[in-house]
Motif scaffolding. Sequence first.
Motif, mmCIF file in Angstrom:
data_model
loop_
_atom_site.group_PDB
_atom_site.id
_atom_site.type_symbol
_atom_site.label_atom_id
_atom_site.label_comp_id
_atom_site.label_asym_id
_atom_site.label_seq_id
_atom_site.Cartn_x
_atom_site.Cartn_y
_atom_site.Cartn_z
ATOM 1 N N HIS A 413 0.846 -1.195 0.000
ATOM 2 C CA HIS A 413 0.000 0.000 0.000
ATOM 3 C C HIS A 413 0.882 1.245 0.000
ATOM 4 C CE1 HIS A 413 -3.047 -2.819 1.683
ATOM 5 N NE2 HIS A 413 -2.020 -3.224 2.419
ATOM 6 N N VAL A 414 0.360 2.333 -0.577
ATOM 7 C CA VAL A 414 0.989 3.646 -0.437
ATOM 8 C C VAL A 414 -0.073 4.588 0.094
ATOM 9 C CG1 VAL A 414 2.133 5.547 -1.584
ATOM 10 C CG2 VAL A 414 2.605 3.212 -2.295
ATOM 11 N N ILE A 415 0.133 5.079 1.316
ATOM 12 C CA ILE A 415 -0.846 5.951 1.969
ATOM 13 C C ILE A 415 -0.135 7.211 2.428
ATOM 14 C CG2 ILE A 415 -2.507 6.155 3.852
ATOM 15 C CD1 ILE A 415 -2.779 3.109 3.795
ATOM 16 N N ASN A 416 -0.580 8.363 1.869
ATOM 17 C CA ASN A 416 0.032 9.650 2.205
ATOM 18 C C ASN A 416 1.544 9.634 2.004
ATOM 19 O OD1 ASN A 416 -2.504 10.662 2.895
ATOM 20 N ND2 ASN A 416 -2.271 10.074 5.054
ATOM 21 N N GLY A 417 1.954 9.015 0.896
ATOM 22 C CA GLY A 417 3.379 8.975 0.570
ATOM 23 C C GLY A 417 4.174 7.926 1.319
ATOM 24 N N GLN A 418 3.553 7.179 2.223
ATOM 25 C CA GLN A 418 4.246 6.143 3.007
ATOM 26 C C GLN A 418 3.911 4.762 2.449
ATOM 27 O OE1 GLN A 418 6.388 6.201 5.844
ATOM 28 N NE2 GLN A 418 6.498 4.029 5.417
ATOM 29 N N THR A 419 4.933 3.922 2.286
ATOM 30 C CA THR A 419 4.741 2.554 1.797
ATOM 31 C C THR A 419 4.505 1.615 2.977
ATOM 32 O OG1 THR A 419 6.197 2.967 -0.080
ATOM 33 C CG2 THR A 419 5.759 0.669 0.458
ATOM 34 N N TYR A 420 3.548 0.715 2.823
ATOM 35 C CA TYR A 420 3.248 -0.299 3.842
ATOM 36 C C TYR A 420 3.094 -1.649 3.151
ATOM 37 C CZ TYR A 420 1.854 3.723 6.748
ATOM 38 O OH TYR A 420 1.821 4.898 7.435
ATOM 39 N N PRO A 464 5.489 -1.054 8.065
ATOM 40 C CA PRO A 464 5.745 0.271 7.479
ATOM 41 C C PRO A 464 7.076 0.274 6.733
ATOM 42 C CG PRO A 464 5.145 0.446 9.795
ATOM 43 C CD PRO A 464 5.404 -0.991 9.531
ATOM 44 N N GLY A 465 7.089 0.829 5.540
ATOM 45 C CA GLY A 465 8.328 0.915 4.777
ATOM 46 C C GLY A 465 8.667 -0.337 4.009
ATOM 47 N N GLY A 466 7.843 -1.338 4.046
ATOM 48 C CA GLY A 466 8.123 -2.580 3.323
ATOM 49 C C GLY A 466 8.258 -3.758 4.255
ATOM 50 N N TYR A 467 8.231 -4.957 3.684
ATOM 51 C CA TYR A 467 8.250 -6.191 4.473
ATOM 52 C C TYR A 467 9.536 -6.313 5.284
ATOM 53 C CZ TYR A 467 7.613 -11.118 5.592
ATOM 54 O OH TYR A 467 7.461 -12.299 6.247
ATOM 55 N N LYS A 468 9.442 -7.000 6.424
ATOM 56 C CA LYS A 468 10.517 -7.226 7.388
ATOM 57 C C LYS A 468 10.700 -6.061 8.348
ATOM 58 C CE LYS A 468 11.956 -11.395 6.413
ATOM 59 N NZ LYS A 468 11.859 -12.490 7.376
ATOM 60 N N ASN A 469 9.677 -5.194 8.466
ATOM 61 C CA ASN A 469 9.697 -4.125 9.468
ATOM 62 C C ASN A 469 8.392 -4.188 10.267
ATOM 63 O OD1 ASN A 469 12.208 -2.619 8.767
ATOM 64 N ND2 ASN A 469 11.144 -2.403 6.816
ATOM 65 N N PRO A 470 8.188 -5.256 11.047
ATOM 66 C CA PRO A 470 6.893 -5.439 11.702
ATOM 67 C C PRO A 470 6.618 -4.381 12.772
ATOM 68 C CG PRO A 470 8.475 -7.032 12.545
ATOM 69 C CD PRO A 470 9.145 -6.338 11.391
ATOM 70 N N ALA A 471 5.352 -3.940 12.826
ATOM 71 C CA ALA A 471 4.906 -2.996 13.856
ATOM 72 C C ALA A 471 3.574 -3.490 14.392
ATOM 73 C CB ALA A 471 4.768 -1.607 13.273
ATOM 74 N N ASN A 472 3.151 -2.948 15.514
ATOM 75 C CA ASN A 472 1.896 -3.369 16.131
ATOM 76 C C ASN A 472 0.731 -2.947 15.230
ATOM 77 O OD1 ASN A 472 -0.301 -3.942 17.708
ATOM 78 N ND2 ASN A 472 0.502 -2.968 19.563
ATOM 79 N N PRO A 473 -0.004 -3.893 14.650
ATOM 80 C CA PRO A 473 -1.085 -3.548 13.722
ATOM 81 C C PRO A 473 -2.153 -2.668 14.353
ATOM 82 C CG PRO A 473 -0.539 -5.864 13.532
ATOM 83 C CD PRO A 473 0.183 -5.353 14.733
ATOM 84 N N LEU A 474 -2.406 -2.842 15.666
ATOM 85 C CA LEU A 474 -3.491 -2.080 16.302
ATOM 86 C C LEU A 474 -3.184 -0.582 16.335
ATOM 87 C CD1 LEU A 474 -4.510 -4.441 19.271
ATOM 88 C CD2 LEU A 474 -5.445 -4.287 16.948
#
Length: 478
Positions: A413-420, A464-474
């Motif tokens: 995804h690209v949301i507000n210029g940020q890749t996820y 955020p920023g591409g795969y292999k950078n896990p963050a808390n989904p909630l």
Amino acid sequence: MKKAVSSILITALAFMAIPISGLHVSAESIGDIEKKINDLEEEQSGLNEEKSNLEGNRKDTEEKLNKNKSDQNNVEQEINSIDEELSTTQNDINQKENEITETNNEIETLSNKINELTDRIAALKEEIEILEDRIEKRDALLKQRLRTIQQNGGDMKYIEVIFGASSFGDFISRSSAVNTIMDSDKTIMEAQAADKKELQANKKEVEANKEEVEVKKVAVEEKKNSLESQKDELLALENQLKDQMQEKETLMAQLEEEHQDLEEYKMSIEDEQRVLNDQQKAITLAKQQYEQEKGKLEQLAKEEAARQKAAQEQAAKDKSSESNSSSSDDTGTVASTPAPSGNGTFIKPTSGPVTSHFNPNRMHPIHNVVKPHNGTDFGKRSAADGRIVAAADGVVSTAGTLGGYGNTVMITHVINGQTYTTLYAHLSSISVSSGQTVSQGQQIGVMGTTGSSTGVHLHFEVHPGGYKNPANPLNYIN
């Protein structure tokens, strides 16, 4: 290894959905698209470098797997060798135990025989006492006879007795009496000699037998001690072999675990390579779409230039005023590439409840070791909860089996210029394919329990920023 998926891909696909007829196109908008194409090419180059690194890691892992397998074979041979030696040692121990048992039986037999001989010696002592008494009495009788003979002149008295007969019959009687006396003396002497001989023989035989048995018993006891010493050595060897066996079995277990880890790592590398390939395909598709869009924009630019030229020529012919001429350019504003779709947030990918939270130090429920839980799990209360949807607009980069994740969908995804990158794992079925564009809320699969899973649920990750950078989904869900 970080897998960066191009944000340009979503921008391009979103841009394709915007009507372009009637827009005033400038060189700047074409330049923007060319820049985005260059960005995609740079990203492709970066992916190629990542693929090259992954291939190097894969080959290195293959070498480690081959070495691990060779080590396992060597350890297995050592285990077999130790097992054979241990089996031989145990057989030797059993043989020594049998020999010790036989020796104990032999010692017991000899002890019984010694006891019998001891009893026999005791009995012979009584016989010897009787013989000695008998010999003593005979000796006294013989001494008396000898004194009588000596006093009476020896054998001459027997002749006088014989020749003193008054008749032939008296002669025969006297001769017979003399013979009887002489035979009696002879018998006494012979019995005396026999008793003495028997006495000496019995004493010699019993003492010799007893000595022989006692010597044999000592030899057998020494043999028993030697066998027990050999058995102790064999038992020590057995314990040593068992220790070696335990060490080798522990080493084998470690090698097998290492082999499994390497296999899993190799599979993860292959999965990552597949993800990179999918991303490259998506980038190639985006480049093609940008190239097509660039061609359309260039064509529109030509048409716009031709239209303006025709308008200017028409204005010159009509000798219109300069103000009227300038008003003919009122056809629109300069267009720029639109921002990607999305409102900056994700929606829940399922209506099910949260059953397990994001936790970098969670105890794995299957492997029973501390492993990061890089996502949030959602359970299933009803059939409706089983419907899995895209958390935001995006492009499917992966749709298929992915190691312990089982059936998995990954969306960029690209949301507000940020890749996820979002990940949806353990699905029972997948309803999208790699490279497909999806909209927020569109169904992408059904909740399941494929891969390493303890029950039906959805494992959802946000990177955020591409795969292999896990963050808390909630933190990213409304």
